[in-house]
Design a protein around this motif. Structure first.
Motif, PDB file in Angstrom:
ATOM      1  N   SER A 268       5.510  20.482  37.728  1.00  0.00           N
ATOM      2  CA  SER A 268       6.623  21.221  37.127  1.00  0.00           C
ATOM      3  C   SER A 268       7.069  20.490  35.864  1.00  0.00           C
ATOM      4  N   VAL A 270      10.177  20.265  32.738  1.00  0.00           N
ATOM      5  CA  VAL A 270      11.501  20.609  32.210  1.00  0.00           C
ATOM      6  C   VAL A 270      11.468  20.341  30.711  1.00  0.00           C
ATOM      7  N   LYS A 274      14.580  24.439  29.994  1.00  0.00           N
ATOM      8  CA  LYS A 274      13.742  25.442  30.639  1.00  0.00           C
ATOM      9  C   LYS A 274      12.844  24.787  31.670  1.00  0.00           C
ATOM     10  N   GLU A 275      12.822  25.347  32.881  1.00  0.00           N
ATOM     11  CA  GLU A 275      12.022  24.799  33.971  1.00  0.00           C
ATOM     12  C   GLU A 275      10.879  25.754  34.316  1.00  0.00           C
ATOM     13  N   THR A 277       6.675  25.895  36.363  1.00  0.00           N
ATOM     14  CA  THR A 277       5.684  25.221  37.206  1.00  0.00           C
ATOM     15  C   THR A 277       4.285  25.737  36.898  1.00  0.00           C
ATOM     16  N   ILE A 294      11.178  25.275  39.250  1.00  0.00           N
ATOM     17  CA  ILE A 294      10.530  24.064  39.743  1.00  0.00           C
ATOM     18  C   ILE A 294      10.135  24.283  41.198  1.00  0.00           C
ATOM     19  N   ARG A 299       8.828  18.551  43.546  1.00  0.00           N
ATOM     20  CA  ARG A 299       9.919  17.576  43.714  1.00  0.00           C
ATOM     21  C   ARG A 299       9.531  16.534  44.771  1.00  0.00           C
ATOM     22  N   VAL A 304       7.400  16.215  38.744  1.00  0.00           N
ATOM     23  CA  VAL A 304       8.241  16.946  37.792  1.00  0.00           C
ATOM     24  C   VAL A 304       8.341  16.113  36.524  1.00  0.00           C
ATOM     25  N   TYR A 306       9.969  15.489  32.927  1.00  0.00           N
ATOM     26  CA  TYR A 306      11.137  15.807  32.100  1.00  0.00           C
ATOM     27  C   TYR A 306      10.822  15.393  30.662  1.00  0.00           C
TER      28      TYR A 306
END
Length: 360
Positions: A268, A270, A274-275, A277, A294, A299, A304, A306
């Motif tokens: 995923s 970020v 905006k998120e 996958t 996500i 997680r 994930v 960023y």
């Protein structure tokens, strides 16, 4: 002005007749969106003593735009006997024989929205926010963090509206069709190019008007104006579509598809709030799909990435760490192996890929 001439300019009376709380107007350049909004504010004061707030992103933008704010309006026959001035404190008029300066426009900028609570505003019924959609190719401009929420706070502060007030304020946001991916469309769930015409959103809180250019207007602008001829020489189809036809152009329409059921999440991302996958097909590992949100598995797996800080600036160290992990994604894309849930997601992924140096 003749009826023929008026037909080439924006129809403000019709749009205002909808009486929407929030109106987003996306129209071509030079059709009178901004000019008409300021004229409305001026007439609202002269007829009903109602005032207007114009919203800017920054103080420097406010200073740049408000210099000569009334220059074109002052040329209208009905205002030639009036005096106008604009400075950092607002826009003012002195009517013929009036002898007194009256404030008709207030200024507000998003980066200092909390300071507005110290300012007194009187009888504000219209707010204007011009250029609410930014052109992503302009690296000198960017959205303010939580921009939409801060605009809402400005509306609350300057209007002091209470439940049950007889006349609600109206916010008019103006732009050109330069980028489908923006915080305002995202809030309204607009992830595909809107059709031309008027359309309501958010239980009739927001009205979007996509202004359609006539074929004759497009022809005249492309053939009879210097800017139109220069766009043709530049060969930039995206810019021409925005400037001449008021169309959002997309690069990935052929890659839009629904997610296959037999997929599992890979990572995923970020990116500037905006998120999304990346999903991989179980039956074909060379096929990927990108969709909003996500995945919970990512997680749990600490997958994930960023790529931007809380203030929406790019985190280049995070991007560098993720470069090796995600480079293969760009290779799959280069081979036509990625599909996207919406056109907006394609544009976002393309922006991420550009910063990561992924092959596209």
């Amino acid at each position: 002005m003749t009826k023929t001439e008026q037909s080439h300019f924006y129809d403000w009376p019709r749009t205002r007749s909808f009486n929407a709380g929030l109106t987003l107007i996306v129209g071509g350049r030079g059709i009178g969106k901004t000019y008409g909004a300021r004229l409305n504010g001026l007439n609202d004061f002269l007829k009903r003593e109602q005032r207007t707030v114009e919203i800017f992103r920054t103080k420097s933008e406010m200073k740049r735009v408000t210099a000569g704010y009334f220059d074109r309006l002052a040329l209208r026959p009905e205002f030639r006997a009036c005096d106008f001035r604009s400075d950092a404190s607002g826009g003012f008029i002195k009517t013929a024989g009036g002898g007194k300066w009256e404030k008709i426009f207030y200024w507000a900028w998003i980066t200092a929205y909390q300071d507005l609570k110290k300012q007194t505003t009187v009888n504000v019924r219209q707010l204007i926010f011009d250029e609410f959609i930014l052109d992503r190719t302009n690296s000198y401009q960017r959205y303010v963090t939580n921009e939409f929420a801060k605009v809402a706070n400005i509306v609350d502060t300057v209007t002091r509206q209470r439940a049950g007030d007889g006349q609600a304020p109206q916010l008019f946001m103006l732009a050109n069709a330069v980028d489908l991916v923006n915080p305002y469309f995202a809030a309204l769930g607009i992830d595909r190019p809107p059709q031309f015409g008027y359309r309501w959103y958010a239980k009739k809180t927001a009205l979007l008007h996509m202004v359609e250019q006539s074929e004759e207007d497009i022809r005249k602008k492309s053939e009879e104006t210097l800017s139109g001829r220069l766009l043709a020489l530049a060969g930039d189809d995206r810019e021409a579509a925005s400037a001449l036809k008021n169309e959002f152009t997309l690069r990935g329409e052929s890659f839009i598809a629904k997610r296959c059921k037999v997929t599992r999440p890979v990572a995923s991302i970020v990116w500037r709030g905006k998120e999304f996958t990346i999903w991989r097909r179980v039956d074909n590992v060379d096929k990927l799909h990108i969709r909003d949100g996500i995945a919970s598995e990512c997680r749990s797996w600490n997958r994930v990435f960023y790529f931007s800080r809380a203030d929406a600036r790019i985190d280049y160290r995070a991007a560098k760490r993720a470069d090796k992990s995600l480079r293969w994604v760009g290779e799959v894309f280069a081979n036509g192996g990625i599909t996207f849930e919406t056109p907006a997601l394609f544009e976002i992924f393309a922006e991420v890929a550009t910063y990561l140096g992924l092959p596209l």
